[in-house]
Write a protein that holds these residues in place. Structure first.
Motif, PDB file in Angstrom:
ATOM      1  N   MET A 184       6.822  -9.822  -4.660  1.00  0.00           N
ATOM      2  CA  MET A 184       6.601  -8.906  -5.784  1.00  0.00           C
ATOM      3  C   MET A 184       6.377  -9.643  -7.098  1.00  0.00           C
ATOM      4  SD  MET A 184       9.032  -5.594  -5.096  1.00  0.00           S
ATOM      5  CE  MET A 184      10.574  -6.502  -5.267  1.00  0.00           C
ATOM      6  N   THR A 192      -0.310   0.462  -8.614  1.00  0.00           N
ATOM      7  CA  THR A 192       0.432   0.732  -9.839  1.00  0.00           C
ATOM      8  C   THR A 192       0.552   2.234 -10.040  1.00  0.00           C
ATOM      9  OG1 THR A 192      -1.410   0.937 -11.391  1.00  0.00           O
ATOM     10  CG2 THR A 192      -0.718  -1.310 -10.786  1.00  0.00           C
ATOM     11  N   GLU A 231      -4.740  -2.080  -7.638  1.00  0.00           N
ATOM     12  CA  GLU A 231      -4.175  -2.197  -6.296  1.00  0.00           C
ATOM     13  C   GLU A 231      -4.540  -3.576  -5.769  1.00  0.00           C
ATOM     14  OE1 GLU A 231      -6.436  -2.643  -3.602  1.00  0.00           O
ATOM     15  OE2 GLU A 231      -7.922  -2.663  -5.189  1.00  0.00           O
ATOM     16  N   ALA A 266       3.166  -8.831  -9.258  1.00  0.00           N
ATOM     17  CA  ALA A 266       3.354  -8.327 -10.624  1.00  0.00           C
ATOM     18  C   ALA A 266       2.588  -9.158 -11.647  1.00  0.00           C
ATOM     19  CB  ALA A 266       4.837  -8.294 -10.973  1.00  0.00           C
ATOM     20  N   LEU A 322       5.435  -1.373  -9.785  1.00  0.00           N
ATOM     21  CA  LEU A 322       4.777  -1.508  -8.484  1.00  0.00           C
ATOM     22  C   LEU A 322       5.260  -0.455  -7.496  1.00  0.00           C
ATOM     23  CD1 LEU A 322       5.045  -5.395  -7.982  1.00  0.00           C
ATOM     24  CD2 LEU A 322       3.054  -4.109  -8.811  1.00  0.00           C
ATOM     25  N   TYR A 341      -0.090  -2.753  -2.328  1.00  0.00           N
ATOM     26  CA  TYR A 341       0.589  -2.447  -3.579  1.00  0.00           C
ATOM     27  C   TYR A 341      -0.352  -1.702  -4.521  1.00  0.00           C
ATOM     28  CZ  TYR A 341       4.305  -5.788  -2.325  1.00  0.00           C
ATOM     29  OH  TYR A 341       5.350  -6.447  -1.701  1.00  0.00           O
TER      30      TYR A 341
END
Length: 289
Positions: free
Chosen positions: A78, A218, A124, A82, A89, A216
């Motif tokens: 992460m 946002t 993403e 990030a 996230l 992932y």
């Protein structure tokens, strides 16, 4: 040697739409994760609630398998995500991609985000983590540098038996001479953008090719096709309130989690099948990336 996301890596991601060779886990931790995955195959092959284990491995396994949910929350992963997407996230999907030795199936050139219903977003990325030696011989991913700067381009639905994508979708006219391989050692990972053209070849090695993909997003990403979609908040906050939050599984194949799984599957199947002339499966038996 560990390699975490550097300024040069971030620039490569921005310029090329992918970066490979980052560190997610040590080789020892990757071996332990592989062992846990293969133990699940041995002990829970029949799956649960009418779905075999392959279904859960390939579609939203983080909703019912704690191991997959926990991997998606790994701080070392992460932190690097990030650095590109920012502090807030969510995890939209976690998928296992397993190709057996000698597998001759292929994955055609495609853009992941084509049928996700998220539009043209840049907020993403996919973190693709190797749990085995994902070499060129084993059929690692190939990328077209800079292709993420395109919009979503037309894909032809072939529904080919040899194509492991859900619709057999493919982009025509790719110049293969421009492709770059992204081989990974156990514990390494790559990042790629959802519009990056990518494909993978058959596994011609003598070992399984095992990878784990975490999608992932946002809070700024919104499901445009079927209303709000489901995601697991793993860092920061969702001030946009654009997602239906899921907590992750309480235990393996918990009945309440399985009910949620069916709910999410129904929602996302409608989006994936939009515009298709043939029947669209949510997964194929072996990996599509």
């Amino acid at each position: 040697m560990e390699r975490h996301l550097s300024d040069a890596d971030m620039q490569q991601y921005q310029d090329n739409g992918f970066v490979a060779g980052l560190t997610a886990f040590s080789e020892e931790d990757a071996a332990e994760l592989r062992k846990q995955v293969e133990t699940l195959e041995q002990t829970h092959a029949t799956g649960a609630d009418g779905f075999d284990l392959g279904q859960f491995f390939r579609v939203n396994g983080h909703l019912v398998i704690p191991l997959l949910s926990d991997v998606a929350k790994t701080p070392a992963i992460m932190d690097q995500v990030a650095a590109i997407l920012g502090p807030d996230l969510l995890v939209w999907s976690v998928e296992l991609f397993i190709k057996e030795p000698g597998t001759q199936s292929v994955v055609s050139w495609h853009q992941d985000i084509t049928y996700w219903g998220m539009g043209e977003t840049d907020e993403e990325l996919t973190a693709w983590i190797a749990l085995s030696d994902v070499s060129v011989e084993a059929g690692c991913m190939r990328f077209i540098p800079g292709s993420h700067k395109n919009k979503i381009v037309p894909h032809e639905d072939t529904f080919s038996e040899d194509n492991l994508l859900s619709r057999g979708q493919e982009i025509a006219g790719i110049d293969e001479s421009q492709a770059q391989h992204g081989p990974l050692k156990p514990g390494q990972m790559s990042f790629h953008h959802g519009r990056t053209f990518h494909a993978s070849s058959p596994n011609n090695s003598d070992d399984r090719r095992i990878g784990l993909a975490i999608r992932y997003v946002t809070p700024g990403v919104h499901q445009s096709a079927q209303g709000r979609d489901y995601a697991m908040l793993v860092r920061g906050k969702d001030s946009e309130n654009g997602w239906i939050h899921v907590a992750g599984p309480s235990r393996l194949f918990d009945p309440q989690d399985l009910a949620l799984y069916r709910e999410v599957l129904t929602h996302q199947s409608t989006t994936l099948a939009a515009g298709a002339e043939g029947s669209v499966d949510m997964y194929q038996a072996e990996g599509a990336s």
